[in-house]
Motif scaffolding. Structure first.
Motif, mmCIF file in Angstrom:
data_model
loop_
_atom_site.group_PDB
_atom_site.id
_atom_site.type_symbol
_atom_site.label_atom_id
_atom_site.label_comp_id
_atom_site.label_asym_id
_atom_site.label_seq_id
_atom_site.Cartn_x
_atom_site.Cartn_y
_atom_site.Cartn_z
ATOM 1 N N ASP A 208 0.674 -1.260 0.002
ATOM 2 C CA ASP A 208 -0.147 -0.193 0.279
ATOM 3 C C ASP A 208 0.774 1.368 0.164
ATOM 4 O O ASP A 208 2.084 1.294 1.119
ATOM 5 N N LEU A 209 0.710 2.212 -1.080
ATOM 6 C CA LEU A 209 1.475 3.201 -1.294
ATOM 7 C C LEU A 209 0.935 4.090 -0.167
ATOM 8 O O LEU A 209 2.254 5.461 0.159
ATOM 9 N N MET A 210 0.666 4.625 0.786
ATOM 10 C CA MET A 210 -0.185 5.446 1.957
ATOM 11 C C MET A 210 -0.008 4.198 3.213
ATOM 12 O O MET A 210 -0.626 4.057 3.646
ATOM 13 N N PRO A 211 1.575 6.197 3.478
ATOM 14 C CA PRO A 211 2.104 5.685 4.682
ATOM 15 C C PRO A 211 0.008 5.848 6.327
ATOM 16 O O PRO A 211 0.809 4.697 7.048
ATOM 17 N N LEU A 212 -0.750 6.302 5.733
ATOM 18 C CA LEU A 212 -1.635 6.119 6.684
ATOM 19 C C LEU A 212 -2.514 5.363 7.116
ATOM 20 O O LEU A 212 -2.517 4.458 8.418
ATOM 21 N N TRP A 213 -2.433 4.235 6.085
ATOM 22 C CA TRP A 213 -2.733 2.889 6.445
ATOM 23 C C TRP A 213 -1.661 2.101 7.115
ATOM 24 O O TRP A 213 -1.739 1.034 7.767
ATOM 25 N N THR A 214 -0.657 2.084 6.663
ATOM 26 C CA THR A 214 0.652 1.229 7.988
ATOM 27 C C THR A 214 0.414 1.537 9.035
ATOM 28 O O THR A 214 0.691 0.205 9.358
ATOM 29 N N VAL A 215 0.430 2.975 9.057
ATOM 30 C CA VAL A 215 0.277 2.983 10.467
ATOM 31 C C VAL A 215 -1.647 2.383 10.931
ATOM 32 O O VAL A 215 -1.028 1.852 12.355
ATOM 33 N N ILE A 216 -2.392 2.728 10.282
ATOM 34 C CA ILE A 216 -3.868 2.288 11.141
ATOM 35 C C ILE A 216 -3.506 0.739 11.155
ATOM 36 O O ILE A 216 -4.040 0.125 12.047
ATOM 37 N N ASP A 217 -2.775 -0.453 10.314
ATOM 38 C CA ASP A 217 -2.693 -1.128 10.451
ATOM 39 C C ASP A 217 -2.335 -2.475 11.672
ATOM 40 O O ASP A 217 -2.388 -3.422 12.125
ATOM 41 N N THR A 218 -1.527 -0.865 12.050
ATOM 42 C CA THR A 218 -0.620 -1.923 13.206
ATOM 43 C C THR A 218 -1.542 -1.306 14.853
ATOM 44 O O THR A 218 -1.095 -1.394 15.609
ATOM 45 N N THR A 219 -2.826 -1.101 14.527
ATOM 46 C CA THR A 219 -3.414 -0.562 15.434
ATOM 47 C C THR A 219 -4.512 -1.628 15.500
ATOM 48 O O THR A 219 -5.156 -2.567 14.948
ATOM 49 N N PRO A 220 -5.401 -1.704 17.175
ATOM 50 C CA PRO A 220 -6.323 -2.866 17.170
ATOM 51 C C PRO A 220 -7.770 -2.405 16.461
ATOM 52 O O PRO A 220 -8.457 -3.519 15.576
ATOM 53 N N GLU A 221 -8.156 -1.412 16.024
ATOM 54 C CA GLU A 221 -9.269 -1.002 15.471
ATOM 55 C C GLU A 221 -8.788 -1.704 14.333
ATOM 56 O O GLU A 221 -9.942 -1.629 13.241
ATOM 57 N N GLY A 222 -7.812 -1.147 13.223
ATOM 58 C CA GLY A 222 -7.219 -1.404 11.774
ATOM 59 C C GLY A 222 -7.893 -0.690 11.332
ATOM 60 O O GLY A 222 -8.546 0.574 11.486
ATOM 61 N N ARG A 223 -8.410 -0.910 10.135
ATOM 62 C CA ARG A 223 -9.132 -0.087 9.184
ATOM 63 C C ARG A 223 -11.140 -0.507 8.982
ATOM 64 O O ARG A 223 -11.343 -1.479 8.786
ATOM 65 N N ALA A 224 -11.357 0.886 9.009
ATOM 66 C CA ALA A 224 -12.552 0.704 9.678
ATOM 67 C C ALA A 224 -13.518 0.497 7.670
ATOM 68 O O ALA A 224 -12.641 1.959 7.465
ATOM 69 N N PRO A 225 -13.959 0.047 7.961
ATOM 70 C CA PRO A 225 -14.737 0.516 6.753
ATOM 71 C C PRO A 225 -15.861 1.674 6.059
ATOM 72 O O PRO A 225 -16.426 1.569 5.088
ATOM 73 N N ASP A 226 -15.903 2.244 7.136
ATOM 74 C CA ASP A 226 -16.953 3.423 6.950
ATOM 75 C C ASP A 226 -16.664 4.736 7.585
ATOM 76 O O ASP A 226 -16.622 5.919 7.349
ATOM 77 N N TRP A 227 -14.896 4.241 7.084
ATOM 78 C CA TRP A 227 -14.329 5.804 7.510
ATOM 79 C C TRP A 227 -12.600 5.872 6.158
ATOM 80 O O TRP A 227 -11.943 5.247 6.468
ATOM 81 N N TYR A 228 -12.773 6.898 5.628
ATOM 82 C CA TYR A 228 -11.461 7.597 4.876
ATOM 83 C C TYR A 228 -11.148 8.957 5.315
ATOM 84 O O TYR A 228 -12.184 9.542 6.207
ATOM 85 N N PRO A 229 -9.853 9.227 5.041
ATOM 86 C CA PRO A 229 -9.868 10.705 5.395
ATOM 87 C C PRO A 229 -10.692 12.136 4.759
ATOM 88 O O PRO A 229 -10.976 11.241 3.399
ATOM 89 N N LYS A 230 -10.294 12.545 5.217
ATOM 90 C CA LYS A 230 -11.012 13.874 4.666
ATOM 91 C C LYS A 230 -9.848 15.176 4.760
ATOM 92 O O LYS A 230 -8.952 14.755 4.846
ATOM 93 N N LEU A 231 -10.011 16.013 3.551
ATOM 94 C CA LEU A 231 -9.752 17.486 3.716
ATOM 95 C C LEU A 231 -9.470 18.573 4.588
ATOM 96 O O LEU A 231 -8.500 19.099 4.652
ATOM 97 N N SER A 232 -10.368 17.851 5.242
ATOM 98 C CA SER A 232 -10.845 19.156 7.310
ATOM 99 C C SER A 232 -10.991 18.024 7.637
ATOM 100 O O SER A 232 -11.984 17.566 7.789
ATOM 101 N N TYR A 233 -11.153 18.498 9.296
ATOM 102 C CA TYR A 233 -12.045 18.040 10.535
ATOM 103 C C TYR A 233 -12.394 18.800 11.384
ATOM 104 O O TYR A 233 -12.238 19.708 11.285
#
Length: 233
Positions: A208-233
């Motif tokens: 995966d080219l996205m460092p975001l997912w590399t970090v998220i994959d190391t967490t117990p929550e993992g990738r949520a099917p209903d969450w994606y990054p946004k331009l602002s929060y």
């Protein structure tokens, strides 16, 4: 490197010897088993990379595509500058979009600081179909410093290298080109998408080219099917 001559991953994991405060025996057994799988994954990533490097010559690039960058018009061949390899990322920021794709933007935000390092080895270009002024305005807004942005003036490059989908929609695309003995060829492009996705998973490439997912994959929550990054929060 022939994996048949490597020390078995389970043996290496058993030699690791790492422990964390107050961990249980059950945790250590499971963690060592996981470590063996992580070692195998590392080896598989390298096997795939070797297979990629061994590809026969790809298709010759016969068109001299035209772009516009911050310094004005530029041809495809000029994107190589003094390098023999060119990486082109097609950014989902076409003229029909008021704002760019949040996923692409997250990826490019992570890459921005890496550009000076990447350019020590290869040339890099980020191509989108919006006018260059619009691209540069967003670059300033986002605080990017290094990403080299280019507008595809005719859509020819984007169409030929799979950055335009059915009905003219934007598609992300990652392509690598080589210049050897004066001949430019396509070396490799990402081909994993909807038809290659596994059940219950979003289409994505590997690695995966996205460092975001590399970090998220190391967490117990993992990738949520209903969450994606946004331009602002």
């Amino acid at each position: 490197m022939d994996n048949r001559h490597l020390v078995p991953a389970a043996v290496l994991a058993a030699k690791n010897g790492v422990k964390f405060p107050n961990e249980s025996e059950e945790y250590r057994i499971a963690r060592d088993a996981l470590l063996a799988e992580e070692i195998e994954l590392r080896r598989h990533i390298e096997r795939v990379a070797r297979q990629r490097r061994a590809l026969p010559p790809g298709g010759e690039v016969k068109k001299d595509y035209r772009f516009e960058g911050a310094a004005g018009p530029i041809s495809f061949s000029e994107l190589f500058a003094d390098k023999d390899t060119l990486v082109v990322y097609s950014y989902m920021f076409g003229p029909e979009r008021e704002r760019p794709c949040p996923m692409c933007t997250s990826l490019l935000s992570a890459w921005d600081g890496e550009v000076p390092d990447i350019q020590q080895r290869v040339a890099l270009a980020v191509v989108a179909r919006s006018p260059i002024g619009k691209l540069l305005a967003f670059k300033k807004e986002r605080g990017w410093h290094h990403l080299p942005l280019y507008s595809d003036l005719t859509d020819d490059y984007s169409r030929d290298y799979h950055a335009i989908g059915t009905g003219g929609s934007d598609e992300p695309a990652y392509n690598v080109f080589t210049r050897r003995d004066g001949t430019i060829r396509h070396f490799w492009g990402g081909e994993m998408g909807g038809v290659t996705a596994d059940p219950g998973e979003d289409p994505r490439g590997a690695p995966d080219l996205m460092p975001l997912w590399t970090v998220i994959d190391t967490t117990p929550e993992g990738r949520a099917p209903d969450w994606y990054p946004k331009l602002s929060y």
